[in-house]
Design an enzyme around this catalytic site. Structure first.
Site, PDB file in Angstrom:
ATOM      1  N   GLY A  73       0.825  -1.188   0.000  1.00  0.00           N
ATOM      2  CA  GLY A  73       0.000   0.000   0.000  1.00  0.00           C
ATOM      3  C   GLY A  73       0.868   1.250   0.000  1.00  0.00           C
ATOM      4  N   GLY A 122       0.449  -5.032   0.783  1.00  0.00           N
ATOM      5  CA  GLY A 122      -0.782  -5.018   0.004  1.00  0.00           C
ATOM      6  C   GLY A 122      -0.684  -5.777  -1.303  1.00  0.00           C
ATOM      7  CD  GLU A 145       2.972  -5.742   6.466  1.00  0.00           C
ATOM      8  OE1 GLU A 145       2.381  -5.667   5.371  1.00  0.00           O
ATOM      9  OE2 GLU A 145       3.639  -6.745   6.803  1.00  0.00           O
ATOM     10  CG  ASP A 153      -2.486  -4.665   6.307  1.00  0.00           C
ATOM     11  OD1 ASP A 153      -1.421  -5.037   5.758  1.00  0.00           O
ATOM     12  OD2 ASP A 153      -3.077  -3.612   5.998  1.00  0.00           O
TER      13      ASP A 153
END
Length: 370
Positions: A73, A122, A145, A153
């Site tokens: 992301g 992502g 992350e 996530d």
């Protein structure tokens, strides 16, 4: 994860059909195809159109440029929102992104993810939930992350919890990148192709069922590295706390285990503890939708914690690689601190486990065009 200026949705996700196959091309090569909100919406709109188009039998996702499918992301935008805004924009982005991840996992037509080059964060979310996941000798896959004060996530904790033994825990806590052989071992990919054959493989999908195209091009994968480390990985990561994991790694007497402990000690202490708690809870949650609901709570909580802004600053913006975590040590992160990340959001819950709420938060009015 990366940043950069985002073009419009039409330019940043290219759509076209070729015979029986419909193609999504992530098209931000200078930003290593980092996902932004407009791109997530456009992908979802395309999947809606193609799901109901009888002429489309297969969906294929690739990345523009030579470096990879997607680096994650657009974390710079999240950083700015957490630092200067109220987190609303990031929460809205994650809401739509996680709904998209769940949709990809349940998509009724073959969804072929070409995971060539770099696939992180992502990028894993828009590929590794697909029904056909292809890796090459160039693949480098990671959920990095914890190194920026965030937590895996996009359904990453669901995928990693399914890996053999404690391999997923190792990858989640360290953020280590893996190649094709280890991606297959960990259940993040299904088929190995040589990168030189990708163009022809994708072209063949215009005329052939996916199974036949794979039969033409798939090859035995090279051996990965994790299988040889399974003994100490499984022994160390079964511990109940990050502190005990680090202690065991240092006691193994293996240089690679010692190096792993040093990596962990450099990552965000809070992110490490929350990630371990999330992975342990995933095993009780079961479905991907329930896991994404949990990840949404955790992600939203990171917006008001200091480590995300500091981690992105240190690793991506200033690149001084010297984050000042708060709290600074594992011992200072209490159980109460960790539990806060899992608190209910009330009316702001993602609600994916409830089919009645599994939709994009605000579908918008954009139209599909090639």
């Amino acid at each position: 994860m990366t940043g950069g200026e985002a073009p419009g949705a039409e330019e940043s996700v290219l759509l076209h059909t070729d015979g029986r196959a419909a193609h999504l091309t992530l098209n931000r090569p200078r930003a290593l195809n980092a996902l932004n909100h407009a791109m997530v919406r456009r992908i979802d709109q395309a999947l809606t159109a193609w799901e109901h188009d009888p002429a489309v039998e297969t969906v294929v996702i690739t990345g523009a440029g030579e470096r990879g499918l997607c680096a994650g992301g657009d974390i710079r935008v999240v950083h700015d929102d957490a630092r200067d805004g109220d987190g609303t924009a990031s929460a809205a982005f994650w809401r739509d992104e996680y709904h998209l991840n769940a949709r990809i996992a349940r998509y009724p037509k073959p969804y072929v993810a070409v995971m060539d080059g770099i696939v992180m964060g992502g990028g894993v979310g828009v590929s590794a939930h697909g029904s056909v996941r292809v890796v090459t000798e160039r693949s480098r896959i990671a959920m990095p992350e914890t190194g920026i004060g965030f937590v895996p996530d996009v359904g990453g904790t669901h995928l990693l919890a399914l890996a053999p033994g404690e391999l997923g825990t190792h990858l989640a806590l360290t953020g280590a990148s893996i190649g094709a052989g280890d991606a297959l071992l960990c259940g993040l990919a299904d088929h190995y192709l040589q990168s030189a054959s990708l163009r022809q493989f994708v072209s063949d999908l215009a005329d052939l069922p996916v199974r036949e195209a794979l039969a033409r091009h798939a090859r035995p994968a090279p051996r990965g590295e994790l299988a040889e480390r399974r003994e100490w990985i499984d022994a160390c990561y079964t511990a109940d706390t990050v502190e005990e994991i680090v202690r065991r790694l240092l006691a193994v007497g293996d240089p690679e285990a010692k190096e792993t402990a040093e990596i962990l000690l450099g990552n965000s202490p809070t992110a490490l503890k929350v990630t371990l708690a999330a992975l342990r809870r995933v095993r009780r949650l079961g479905s991907l939708e329930r896991v994404l609901d949990q990840e949404y709570r955790v992600s939203c909580a990171t917006l008001s914690a200091p480590d995300l802004v500091e981690g992105v600053r240190a690793q991506i913006i200033d690149k001084d690689r010297d984050p000042h975590w708060s709290p600074a040590t594992l011992a200072e992160v209490t159980d109460v601190d960790v539990e806060r990340f899992f608190a209910s959001l009330g009316e702001r819950e993602l609600g994916l486990a409830d089919p009645g709420t599994a939709r994009l938060a605000d579908p918008g009015t954009a139209t599909l065009s090639d």
